[in-house]
Design an enzyme around this catalytic site. Structure first.
Site, PDB file in Angstrom:
ATOM      1  N   PHE A 167       0.814  -1.219   0.000  1.00 15.92           N
ATOM      2  CA  PHE A 167       0.000   0.000   0.000  1.00 15.92           C
ATOM      3  C   PHE A 167       0.842   1.262   0.000  1.00 15.92           C
ATOM      4  O   PHE A 167       0.388   2.324  -0.427  1.00 15.92           O
ATOM      5  CB  PHE A 167      -0.958  -0.006   1.206  1.00 15.92           C
ATOM      6  CG  PHE A 167      -0.369   0.470   2.502  1.00 15.92           C
ATOM      7  CD1 PHE A 167      -0.690   1.723   3.015  1.00 15.92           C
ATOM      8  CD2 PHE A 167       0.489  -0.325   3.244  1.00 15.92           C
ATOM      9  CE1 PHE A 167      -0.168   2.168   4.216  1.00 15.92           C
ATOM     10  CE2 PHE A 167       1.010   0.093   4.449  1.00 15.92           C
ATOM     11  CZ  PHE A 167       0.678   1.349   4.942  1.00 15.92           C
ATOM     12  N   LYS A 168       2.081   1.163   0.448  1.00 11.78           N
ATOM     13  CA  LYS A 168       2.921   2.354   0.526  1.00 11.78           C
ATOM     14  C   LYS A 168       3.275   2.898  -0.851  1.00 11.78           C
ATOM     15  O   LYS A 168       3.673   4.052  -0.988  1.00 11.78           O
ATOM     16  CB  LYS A 168       4.155   2.057   1.365  1.00 11.78           C
ATOM     17  CG  LYS A 168       3.742   1.775   2.806  1.00 11.78           C
ATOM     18  CD  LYS A 168       4.852   1.328   3.706  1.00 11.78           C
ATOM     19  CE  LYS A 168       4.285   1.044   5.095  1.00 11.78           C
ATOM     20  NZ  LYS A 168       5.298   0.648   6.070  1.00 11.78           N
ATOM     21  N   ASP A 169       3.112   2.067  -1.892  1.00 11.95           N
ATOM     22  CA  ASP A 169       3.309   2.563  -3.254  1.00 11.95           C
ATOM     23  C   ASP A 169       2.351   3.721  -3.566  1.00 11.95           C
ATOM     24  O   ASP A 169       2.692   4.615  -4.348  1.00 11.95           O
ATOM     25  CB  ASP A 169       3.078   1.445  -4.281  1.00 11.95           C
ATOM     26  CG  ASP A 169       4.146   0.364  -4.234  1.00 11.95           C
ATOM     27  OD1 ASP A 169       5.287   0.673  -3.844  1.00 11.95           O
ATOM     28  OD2 ASP A 169       3.829  -0.789  -4.579  1.00 11.95           O
ATOM     29  N   THR A 228       8.178  -0.076   3.378  1.00  7.72           N
ATOM     30  CA  THR A 228       8.455   1.338   3.106  1.00  7.72           C
ATOM     31  C   THR A 228       9.710   1.508   2.257  1.00  7.72           C
ATOM     32  O   THR A 228       9.740   2.311   1.321  1.00  7.72           O
ATOM     33  CB  THR A 228       8.612   2.128   4.419  1.00  7.72           C
ATOM     34  OG1 THR A 228       7.403   2.055   5.163  1.00  7.72           O
ATOM     35  CG2 THR A 228       8.923   3.594   4.142  1.00  7.72           C
TER      36      THR A 228
END
Length: 463
Positions: free
Chosen positions: A112-114, A145
């Site tokens: 999800f950090k993309d 991350t």
């Protein structure tokens, strides 16, 4: 829109100033001086927007057009999402037993950090190109991350990125996604320590204001406001996908369940709630349960040690974004937050004031899950749906399976199961590995070891 430190000891900065900062010079975290309030008409007009369109609308509230004109902002966000595999960027899977899973992992690194880092990388480039400036980015990672941050800036001439990973505590795939990036501007350090320990040299370097200024240091961890800002869109999209109707008065509630490590994502949810989105928030953690204890008992205190779990990216004992949540709930009382956080930094123990704890427990529900709970949720989801969950998403699914619900519920899924083969095998499931992930094992790797006893801050500043 200006940004202030949660501890009140630093002058206000604009969006560019917050973007290029790590911790504020006084040790606090930057937050908007004012949280925009959205009315029913705005929510109704936004309800048909795509995820990228929601990101654009939300970012435009926090980034003044005089800094980034709206047409330029839209182009930056379109460019950020151009490498995502799913045509909608994110996707909601509606499964049996009311389990709604919002897949936030369709970016390059399957995490999800993309989403937030691809946008943040574009915002950085916009200002760096205008100012002809170079920055050095420091990132500590518990797993995802680091690779997302590397992908957001790899190959860029005006950025060098230094990533510190906990050797042996990430999955093999997570580590390879960092160490196989052979670029002149990418510097990966494999440290013999846990996630909290690798944050310490980063804090130390940012605390040296002269050094940080001389070398233009900045952070892409979720201390960076830009990441929190983009993540607010998760909640609006989840709400619009799951709400039964926008014609009811008052608008119906939706419960959103958030796997939590450093607390950046749940902070974004608290801001969405403050903006007027009718959501109930649940923060879910693994056996490293400091946030759960804080919500339930007001006990923001470290356990004796960090426990290694299947949900390794959440193996964190010092969730620094809790400071932002407490600041928000205290009515922006920076004097109180400064006192509380300084007490915590000294003793690593803090009992929240009764009023602040009451507000926190009214804002958030919470739950912790053991490895056994995680495995059970992964197995049940597969048996009922032939759908593989990563262990972090399974923490949210465990909450769903164990807690009855009377309103629609959405579980945020932070990573693809493909990154966590060992956890799948532990659950008796067969991993489904995309070819681009399989290819990592045959690629050249590069990293610098950091042993216990070395001065890690000195090692990184010497680069």
């Amino acid at each position: 829109m200006e940004y202030v430190s949660t501890r009140g000891g630093t002058r206000a900065v604009d969006f560019e100033g917050a973007l290029f900062s790590g911790y504020a010079p006084d040790g606090g975290l930057f937050m908007p001086q004012r949280i925009p309030s959205l009315g029913r008409d705005t929510l109704q007009s936004w309800s048909s927007l795509s995820y990228p369109e929601l990101v654009k609308e939300l970012c435009s509230l926090f980034i003044p057009a005089k800094q980034v004109p709206r047409n330029a902002l839209d182009e930056l966000i379109d460019r950020a999402f151009s490498r995502f595999r799913h045509k909608n960027v994110v996707h909601l899977s509606r499964l049996k037993d009311g389990l709604n899973v919002l897949e936030l992992w369709h970016g390059v690194t399957y995490a999800f950090k993309d989403l937030s880092l691809s946008c943040t990388g574009q915002f950085l480039q916009y200002f760096l190109e205008k100012k002809k400036k170079h920055v050095n980015i420091l990132v500590g990672t518990s797993g995802d991350t680091g690779s997302s941050a590397i992908e957001s800036v790899r190959g860029q001439k005006n950025v060098d990125i230094f990533v510190l990973l906990p050797k042996g505590l990430c999955t093999q795939i997570q580590e390879l996604q960092m160490t196989t990036v052979i670029e002149d501007n990418v510097h990966v350090f494999a440290a013999h320590g846990n996630s909290d320990e690798i944050d310490e040299p980063i804090k130390e370097l940012f605390a040296d204001v002269d050094f940080a200024g001389k070398y233009n240091l900045m952070s892409l961890n979720s201390v960076n406001w830009s990441r929190i800002m983009v993540q607010i869109a998760h909640y609006f999209y989840a709400y619009f996908q799951c709400t039964p109707s926008l014609d009811m008065n008052p608008l119906p509630m939706v419960e959103i369940v958030v796997p939590t490590g450093g607390g950046g994502n749940i902070t974004a949810g608290c801001i969405a709630q403050k903006m007027g989105l009718p959501i109930r928030l649940v923060t879910v953690v693994n056996s490293n349960d400091i946030i759960h204890r804080t919500v339930q008992n007001g006990d923001f205190s470290l356990a004796e040690s960090v426990k290694a779990t299947l949900a390794s990216a959440m193996d964190i004992q010092e969730p620094y974004n809790v400071e932002r949540i407490l600041w928000l709930l205290s009515g922006s009382d920076s004097r109180l937050i400064k006192t509380l956080m300084e007490q915590f930094n000294i003793s690593k123990r803090l009992k929240l004031p009764e009023d602040l704890h009451r507000k926190l427990s009214e804002t958030l529900g919470s739950c912790s899950a053991s490895d056994q709970d995680i495995v059970g949720a992964m197995w049940r989801c597969w048996e009922e749906n032939q759908y593989l969950l990563c262990p972090h998403s399974a923490v949210a699914a465990h909450y769903h399976y164990s807690q009855p619900h009377s309103i629609p519920r959405c579980c945020l899924a932070p990573a693809s199961a493909a990154k966590f083969q060992d956890a799948l095998l532990r659950a008796g499931l067969v991993p489904q590995i995309p070819p681009e992930i399989t290819a990592l094992t045959a690629m050249e790797t590069r990293s610098t070891p950091l042993e216990r006893g070395q001065d890690w801050a000195q090692e990184r500043s010497g680069k």
